[in-house]
Design a protein around this motif. Sequence first.
Motif, short mmCIF file in Angstrom:
data_model
loop_
_atom_site.label_atom_id
_atom_site.label_comp_id
_atom_site.label_asym_id
_atom_site.label_seq_id
_atom_site.Cartn_x
_atom_site.Cartn_y
_atom_site.Cartn_z
N GLN A 56 87.68 4.29 12.76
CA GLN A 56 88.19 4.43 11.40
C GLN A 56 87.03 4.70 10.46
O GLN A 56 85.91 4.23 10.69
N CYS A 57 87.30 5.39 9.37
CA CYS A 57 86.28 5.67 8.36
C CYS A 57 85.76 4.35 7.80
O CYS A 57 86.53 3.47 7.43
N GLY A 58 84.43 4.19 7.77
CA GLY A 58 83.82 2.98 7.25
C GLY A 58 83.56 1.91 8.29
O GLY A 58 82.94 0.89 7.99
N GLN A 59 84.02 2.12 9.51
CA GLN A 59 83.81 1.14 10.57
C GLN A 59 82.34 1.10 10.97
O GLN A 59 81.66 2.12 11.01
N ILE A 60 81.84 -0.08 11.26
CA ILE A 60 80.45 -0.25 11.67
C ILE A 60 80.43 -0.53 13.17
O ILE A 60 81.09 -1.45 13.65
N VAL A 61 79.68 0.32 13.90
CA VAL A 61 79.64 0.23 15.36
C VAL A 61 78.20 0.36 15.86
O VAL A 61 77.32 0.82 15.14
N GLU A 62 77.99 -0.01 17.11
CA GLU A 62 76.68 0.16 17.74
C GLU A 62 76.43 1.64 17.98
O GLU A 62 77.33 2.37 18.39
N LEU A 63 75.21 2.09 17.74
CA LEU A 63 74.85 3.49 17.88
C LEU A 63 75.04 4.00 19.30
O LEU A 63 75.61 5.07 19.50
N GLU A 64 74.59 3.25 20.29
CA GLU A 64 74.68 3.71 21.68
C GLU A 64 76.14 3.88 22.11
O GLU A 64 76.47 4.85 22.79
N THR A 65 77.00 2.98 21.71
CA THR A 65 78.43 3.08 22.03
C THR A 65 79.04 4.31 21.37
O THR A 65 79.78 5.06 22.00
N PHE A 66 78.71 4.50 20.09
CA PHE A 66 79.23 5.64 19.34
C PHE A 66 78.73 6.95 19.93
O PHE A 66 79.48 7.89 20.12
#
Length: 60
Positions: free
Chosen positions: A17-27
Motif C-alpha cells: 500500500q502507498c505509504g507502507q514501510i517495508v524492509e528494502l531487501e524484501t521489497f
Amino acid sequence: MKVKVTTSLSGEGFDYQCGQIVELETFKSAVGVGYENLSVPHAEQKIERAVKPQVFKETR
C-alpha cells in the motif's frame, strides 16, 4: 534498511500500500527491476526532549 513505498502495487505473492514501510531487501526481491522508482529511504524519527537548564545559586 527500511523504505517507504510511494505507490500501491500488487503482484504474485506481494501487496504493498502507498505509504507502507517495508524492509528494502524484501521489497527489492518482490518488485524486481525499478524498485528504486517506487520507494524512498525511510529515516527513523528521533524524539527530542526539552531540558530545563540547571540554575546554580551563587554562594559567597
